[in-house]
Design a protein around this motif. Structure first.
Motif, PDB file in Angstrom:
ATOM      1  N   ILE A  71       0.869  -1.527  -0.073  1.00 32.20           N
ATOM      2  CA  ILE A  71       0.431   0.078   0.147  1.00 32.20           C
ATOM      3  C   ILE A  71       0.903   1.445  -0.376  1.00 32.20           C
ATOM      4  N   ALA A  72       0.641   2.362  -0.843  1.00 30.66           N
ATOM      5  CA  ALA A  72       1.188   2.975  -0.841  1.00 30.66           C
ATOM      6  C   ALA A  72       0.275   4.551  -0.077  1.00 30.66           C
ATOM      7  N   ILE A  73       1.759   4.966   0.425  1.00 33.33           N
ATOM      8  CA  ILE A  73       1.190   6.385   1.529  1.00 33.33           C
ATOM      9  C   ILE A  73       1.656   7.642   0.930  1.00 33.33           C
ATOM     10  N   ILE A  74       1.121   8.702   0.373  1.00 31.69           N
ATOM     11  CA  ILE A  74       1.808   9.424   0.729  1.00 31.69           C
ATOM     12  C   ILE A  74       2.276  11.113   1.489  1.00 31.69           C
ATOM     13  N   ALA A  75       2.930  11.182   1.728  1.00 32.30           N
ATOM     14  CA  ALA A  75       3.334  12.069   3.332  1.00 32.30           C
ATOM     15  C   ALA A  75       3.947  13.400   3.200  1.00 32.30           C
ATOM     16  N   THR A  76       3.043  14.623   4.115  1.00 29.82           N
ATOM     17  CA  THR A  76       3.412  15.762   4.344  1.00 29.82           C
ATOM     18  C   THR A  76       4.589  16.127   4.565  1.00 29.82           C
ATOM     19  N   SER A 131       7.287  11.375   0.283  1.00 35.17           N
ATOM     20  CA  SER A 131       7.191  12.345   0.626  1.00 35.17           C
ATOM     21  C   SER A 131       7.055  13.182  -0.852  1.00 35.17           C
ATOM     22  N   PHE A 132       6.114  14.169  -1.193  1.00 40.89           N
ATOM     23  CA  PHE A 132       6.255  14.516  -2.508  1.00 40.89           C
ATOM     24  C   PHE A 132       6.347  16.064  -1.644  1.00 40.89           C
ATOM     25  N   PRO A 133       6.709  17.352  -2.780  1.00 44.33           N
ATOM     26  CA  PRO A 133       6.447  19.176  -2.169  1.00 44.33           C
ATOM     27  C   PRO A 133       5.225  18.892  -2.822  1.00 44.33           C
ATOM     28  N   PHE A 134       4.781  19.529  -1.416  1.00 52.71           N
ATOM     29  CA  PHE A 134       3.269  20.150  -1.818  1.00 52.71           C
ATOM     30  C   PHE A 134       2.291  19.399  -1.979  1.00 52.71           C
ATOM     31  N   PRO A 135       1.681  18.109  -1.975  1.00 48.64           N
ATOM     32  CA  PRO A 135       0.636  17.527  -2.728  1.00 48.64           C
ATOM     33  C   PRO A 135      -0.940  17.452  -2.009  1.00 48.64           C
ATOM     34  N   PRO A 136      -1.433  17.504  -2.134  1.00 44.76           N
ATOM     35  CA  PRO A 136      -2.812  18.232  -2.168  1.00 44.76           C
ATOM     36  C   PRO A 136      -3.810  17.266  -1.181  1.00 44.76           C
ATOM     37  N   ALA A 137      -4.107  18.219  -0.668  1.00 39.97           N
ATOM     38  CA  ALA A 137      -4.765  17.600   0.875  1.00 39.97           C
ATOM     39  C   ALA A 137      -5.964  16.866   0.536  1.00 39.97           C
ATOM     40  N   ASP A 168      -1.556  12.793   8.525  1.00 41.25           N
ATOM     41  CA  ASP A 168      -1.836  13.555   7.668  1.00 41.25           C
ATOM     42  C   ASP A 168      -3.587  13.421   7.533  1.00 41.25           C
ATOM     43  N   GLY A 169      -3.983  12.395   8.686  1.00 41.51           N
ATOM     44  CA  GLY A 169      -5.486  12.458   8.332  1.00 41.51           C
ATOM     45  C   GLY A 169      -5.829  11.416   7.251  1.00 41.51           C
ATOM     46  N   LEU A 170      -5.022  10.421   7.631  1.00 43.63           N
ATOM     47  CA  LEU A 170      -5.594   8.984   6.682  1.00 43.63           C
ATOM     48  C   LEU A 170      -5.908   8.213   8.113  1.00 43.63           C
ATOM     49  N   PRO A 171      -7.261   7.278   7.114  1.00 42.50           N
ATOM     50  CA  PRO A 171      -8.707   7.292   8.262  1.00 42.50           C
ATOM     51  C   PRO A 171      -7.843   5.871   7.754  1.00 42.50           C
ATOM     52  N   LEU A 172      -7.676   5.110   9.766  1.00 38.61           N
ATOM     53  CA  LEU A 172      -6.728   3.829  10.197  1.00 38.61           C
ATOM     54  C   LEU A 172      -7.593   2.872  11.233  1.00 38.61           C
ATOM     55  N   GLU A 173      -7.883   1.904  10.488  1.00 37.58           N
ATOM     56  CA  GLU A 173      -8.875   0.625  11.814  1.00 37.58           C
ATOM     57  C   GLU A 173      -7.884   0.362  12.480  1.00 37.58           C
TER      58      GLU A 173
END
Length: 129
Positions: free
Chosen positions: A10-15, A60-66, A120-125
């Motif tokens: 699973i890929a996750i982009i972090a600010t 990480s990427f510079p300035f990813p959208p919310a 970053d607000g990604l919902p986790l369960e």
């Protein structure tokens, strides 16, 4: 038949790559398998394992959208992790200053679960087995 065997990763982009790496490794218990800085993209990529199994790519990427979470948007809803002791897992999160929702019970399986979010607000369960 397509022949899918399992979910590879699973890929996750972090600010904030360092903050998210600490969250997933130091709090959730993932292990950093490898890490590379990609200068041409100004991007970090970390491969994280859970119990020895490659599971997450952290970018990480510079300035990813919310990411839209509330109201729920179309697309990935959340990531769920199974635990043996939900109460201990919730206490561990609380010890690290991470708020989780009140524990609920799945009406179909009668199993207990709760939600929380990554930095970053990604919902986790967390879902008790």
């Amino acid at each position: 038949m397509l022949g899918l065997k399992n979910v590879h990763h699973i890929a996750i982009i972090a600010t904030d790559y360092a903050r998210s790496k600490a969250f997933y490794c130091d709090i959730l218990g993932f292990t950093l398998m490898s890490e590379v800085y990609r200068e041409e993209r100004d991007s970090w990529k970390g491969d994280l394992a859970l119990n020895g199994q490659y599971t997450l790519e952290l970018f990480s990427f510079p300035f990813p959208p919310a990411r839209l979470s509330h109201p729920e948007a179309c697309g990935l809803r959340h990531l769920a992790f199974s635990v043996n002791d939900l109460d201990a897992a919730v206490a561990h999160l609380a010890h690290h200053g991470i708020h989780s929702e009140p524990v609920r019970r799945d009406p179909l399986t009668d199993k207990r679960f709760t939600f929380f979010t990554d930095p970053d607000g990604l919902p986790l369960e967390l879902y008790q087995q």
